[in-house]
Structure formats: C-alpha cells, structure tokens
Scaffold this active site. Structure first.
Site, PDB file in Angstrom:
ATOM      1  CE1 TYR A   2      -3.943   2.243   0.429  1.00 50.66           C
ATOM      2  CE2 TYR A   2      -2.579   3.300   2.092  1.00 50.66           C
ATOM      3  CZ  TYR A   2      -3.694   3.306   1.279  1.00 50.66           C
ATOM      4  OH  TYR A   2      -4.562   4.380   1.308  1.00 50.66           O
TER       5      TYR A   2
ATOM      6  CE  LYS B 290      -3.723   4.883  -2.083  1.00 47.42           C
ATOM      7  NZ  LYS B 290      -4.768   5.330  -3.018  1.00 47.42           N
TER       8      LYS B 290
HETATM    9  P1  NAP Z   1     -13.369   2.070   0.915  1.00 45.76           P
HETATM   10  O1  NAP Z   1     -14.535   2.530   1.730  1.00 45.76           O
HETATM   11  O2  NAP Z   1     -12.879   0.677   1.059  1.00 45.76           O
HETATM   12  O3  NAP Z   1     -13.702   2.402  -0.607  1.00 45.76           O
HETATM   13  C1  NAP Z   1     -12.879   1.961  -1.647  1.00 45.76           C
HETATM   14  C2  NAP Z   1     -13.673   2.041  -2.926  1.00 45.76           C
HETATM   15  O4  NAP Z   1     -12.835   1.608  -4.003  1.00 45.76           O
HETATM   16  C3  NAP Z   1     -14.904   1.110  -2.925  1.00 45.76           C
HETATM   17  O5  NAP Z   1     -15.957   1.750  -3.566  1.00 45.76           O
HETATM   18  C4  NAP Z   1     -14.408  -0.072  -3.737  1.00 45.76           C
HETATM   19  O6  NAP Z   1     -15.445  -0.801  -4.361  1.00 45.76           O
HETATM   20  C5  NAP Z   1     -13.568   0.658  -4.750  1.00 45.76           C
HETATM   21  N1  NAP Z   1     -12.714  -0.239  -5.530  1.00 45.76           N
HETATM   22  C6  NAP Z   1     -11.786  -1.113  -5.090  1.00 45.76           C
HETATM   23  N2  NAP Z   1     -11.244  -1.779  -6.125  1.00 45.76           N
HETATM   24  C7  NAP Z   1     -11.840  -1.315  -7.254  1.00 45.76           C
HETATM   25  C8  NAP Z   1     -11.738  -1.595  -8.622  1.00 45.76           C
HETATM   26  N3  NAP Z   1     -10.911  -2.546  -9.084  1.00 45.76           N
HETATM   27  N4  NAP Z   1     -12.509  -0.894  -9.501  1.00 45.76           N
HETATM   28  C9  NAP Z   1     -13.353   0.057  -9.055  1.00 45.76           C
HETATM   29  N5  NAP Z   1     -13.536   0.349  -7.769  1.00 45.76           N
HETATM   30  C10 NAP Z   1     -12.789  -0.327  -6.869  1.00 45.76           C
HETATM   31  O7  NAP Z   1     -12.081   2.965   1.235  1.00 45.76           O
HETATM   32  P2  NAP Z   1     -11.839   4.549   1.264  1.00 45.76           P
HETATM   33  O8  NAP Z   1     -11.141   4.828   2.533  1.00 45.76           O
HETATM   34  O9  NAP Z   1     -13.078   5.272   0.932  1.00 45.76           O
HETATM   35  O10 NAP Z   1     -10.761   4.675   0.093  1.00 45.76           O
HETATM   36  C11 NAP Z   1     -10.887   5.578  -0.984  1.00 45.76           C
HETATM   37  C12 NAP Z   1      -9.495   6.046  -1.367  1.00 45.76           C
HETATM   38  O11 NAP Z   1      -8.925   6.797  -0.292  1.00 45.76           O
HETATM   39  C13 NAP Z   1      -8.496   4.909  -1.643  1.00 45.76           C
HETATM   40  O12 NAP Z   1      -7.709   5.225  -2.763  1.00 45.76           O
HETATM   41  C14 NAP Z   1      -7.646   4.891  -0.383  1.00 45.76           C
HETATM   42  O13 NAP Z   1      -6.361   4.358  -0.599  1.00 45.76           O
HETATM   43  C15 NAP Z   1      -7.613   6.362  -0.046  1.00 45.76           C
HETATM   44  N6  NAP Z   1      -7.228   6.690   1.338  1.00 45.76           N
HETATM   45  C16 NAP Z   1      -8.022   6.329   2.368  1.00 45.76           C
HETATM   46  C17 NAP Z   1      -7.651   6.675   3.677  1.00 45.76           C
HETATM   47  C18 NAP Z   1      -8.495   6.322   4.863  1.00 45.76           C
HETATM   48  O14 NAP Z   1      -8.025   6.515   6.018  1.00 45.76           O
HETATM   49  N7  NAP Z   1      -9.707   5.806   4.677  1.00 45.76           N
HETATM   50  C19 NAP Z   1      -6.456   7.377   3.913  1.00 45.76           C
HETATM   51  C20 NAP Z   1      -5.667   7.712   2.820  1.00 45.76           C
HETATM   52  C21 NAP Z   1      -6.064   7.370   1.540  1.00 45.76           C
HETATM   53  P3  NAP Z   1     -16.115  -2.134  -3.696  1.00 45.76           P
HETATM   54  O15 NAP Z   1     -17.168  -1.641  -2.754  1.00 45.76           O
HETATM   55  O16 NAP Z   1     -16.640  -2.857  -4.883  1.00 45.76           O
HETATM   56  O17 NAP Z   1     -15.005  -2.879  -2.988  1.00 45.76           O
END
Ligand code: NAP
Length: 234
Positions: A156, A160
């Site tokens: 991860y 990033k």
């Molecule tokens: P999340 O709730 O797990 O959402 C991730 C989303 O990505 C879900 O809608 C998932 O779909 C989708 N996804 C995964 N693989 C995919 C694919 N092959 N094609 C299309 N969609 C796909 O997590 P989140 O925290 O909202 O993450 C969103 C972004 O923020 C990510 O890039 C993550 O790395 C980044 N981020 C998050 C945090 C944090 O603390 N949450 C911090 C830094 C960065 P499904 O429902 O089908 O799995």
C-alpha cells in the site's frame, strides 16, 4: 455544467465526494465495479451510475464510451478507487501481493486516466484529482513524530508513493489539466475497518476543494500534494 467522474464511489470517501460535489452543482458519474452497489449509491445521491472496474481494460473502455456518448466532455476525474491489500508484514509481502495492490492503486489510475484523456481534452478547464495517502510520502513515513511512521507495510505505501509520482509526471505532461494528489488523512471507512479517526466529511475536504477547481479558473494548483491543511511534503 461540470461533469465529474469518481471511481470507486459506491461507499467511503468516493461516496462522500460524490455527495458533496453534487451539492456544489456537479453532474456526477458514480463509478463502481459492482452494478448493484453502484446503482443503489447513485440512486441515493442523484448521480448517474457508471459501471467501472479500474483493473479491467474492457470495463474502462466501455465506461469511456458511455460517458462520451452522453455528452462529450469530462471536466473532473477523481481517481479514488483503492485497496489496502491486507496490511501484510513487510518481510512477508510477495511480488504477487504487490502486483495485486498496484493493479488497482497504480495501474488502475493509469488505465482510467489514459482512457479518459480525450474526454478531458474536450473540457475547458479539466481537472484530475488522485486520491493518494500520507502513507505514500517518504517525508511523512520517515518522520518519527508522525502517526504514519508507526504504520509499516510494503504494497500500500509503495503504491501510494508511485501514485504521487504519477501525479507529478502527469501534471508536467498535461499543462492544460490541473492534476493533483490528495492525502485524505486517516478516515473511518471499510479500508481500515472504520478505525480511522476522521469523519468522511473531513476526509474529503481536500478532494472536494481540488475537484471544484473546474470552471473556476485554469490557474489553480497543479502537480501538488495536499491535505485539508495545505501542502503535504512528498
Ligand atoms: P473504501 O470505503 O474501502 O472504498 C474503496 C472504494 O474503491 C470502494 O468503492 C471499492 O469498491 C472501490 N474499488 C476497489 N477496487 C476497485 C476496482 N478494481 N474498480 C473500481 N472500484 C474499486 O475505502 P476509502 O477509505 O473510501 O478509500 C478511498 C481512497 O482513499 C483509496 O484510494 C484509499 O487508498 C484512499 N485513502 C483512504 C484513507 C483512509 O483513512 N480511509 C487514507 C488515505 C487514503 P467495492 O465496494 O466494490 O469494494
């Protein structure tokens, strides 16, 4: 009218970004790989559902066709879809596990960005927001005073970090597009078992601010890494 596509927007930060951008007047394509979850989310928010699996070339090509035939231009692309990859210890992480995470978090962004470039080129003030992470910052993850320093992993954080470099290079290659990468901060979503300390509203602040550059000005920032407090060190 600002036409915006958000990948992986059926839940978490993508869903909240869609909700807030719709509130700011954007016409949103809500991208999701699962049709049922995506349609439900789009219906809840008043977005248009777009079936889009960022790891699948055909799915991406079909998504371009659907958006293109609906109007022509795309003003804002938010590359949000991402996976954590299970937080495997550094020394136990295999090349295959790394490839799996990169396929979504890095190659997925390249697939989607490249495919949508012709539609972005048809916009007057195109914008790309990549959703990165402080875990991809060498400056932050090597600073013992930062919380991210205590989180170790290979796939991860490396994915990033690669996304930050993609952003910097795309920004230079696309002088007419505002291309930036965002660290949402540690936010309670399924990605971290809801352990994140921020709300999703806090988590999308910088994403929404950078996505909403469209139409406002072509002089906004590009090639930068930001969180909700400002510029983040690479
Ligand atoms: P999340 O709730 O797990 O959402 C991730 C989303 O990505 C879900 O809608 C998932 O779909 C989708 N996804 C995964 N693989 C995919 C694919 N092959 N094609 C299309 N969609 C796909 O997590 P989140 O925290 O909202 O993450 C969103 C972004 O923020 C990510 O890039 C993550 O790395 C980044 N981020 C998050 C945090 C944090 O603390 N949450 C911090 C830094 C960065 P499904 O429902 O089908 O799995």
């Amino acid at each position: 009218m600002t036409i915006t596509l958000i990948t992986g927007a059926n839940k978490g930060l993508g869903y909240e970004t869609a909700r807030q951008l719709i509130g700011r007047g954007h016409t949103v394509w809500l991208g999701a790989r699962d049709a049922e979850r995506g349609r439900t989310a789009a219906d809840e928010l008043g977005a248009s559902f777009l079936e889009l699996d960022v790891t699948d070339e055909e799915s991406v090509a079909e998504a371009v066709r659907v958006v293109g035939s609906a109007g022509g231009a795309l003003d804002v692309l938010v590359n949000n879809a991402g996976i954590a990859g299970g937080f495997v210890p550094v020394l136990e992480t295999t090349a295959d596990q790394l490839r799996h995470v990169f396929d979504t978090n890095v190659f997925g962004v390249v697939r989607v960005t490249q495919a949508f470039l012709p539609l972005l080129a048809a916009s007057e003030a195109p914008v790309i927001v990549n959703v990165g992470s402080g875990m991809g910052s060498l400056a932050i993850t090597t600073d013992p005073s930062r919380f991210e320093h205590s989180l170790t992993g290979l796939a991860y954080p490396a994915s990033k970090a690669a996304l930050s470099m993609l952003t910097s290079q795309y920004a230079k290659a696309l002088p007419n597009v505002r291309v930036n990468v965002v660290d949402p901060g540690y936010t309670a979503t399924d990605l971290n078992g809801k352990r994140g300390t921020q709300t999703v509203a806090e988590g999308v602040e910088a994403i929404v601010a950078l996505a909403d550059l469209a139409g406002a000005t072509v002089d906004g920032p590009t090639g930068s890494f930001r969180d909700r407090n400002g510029v983040v060190p690479w």
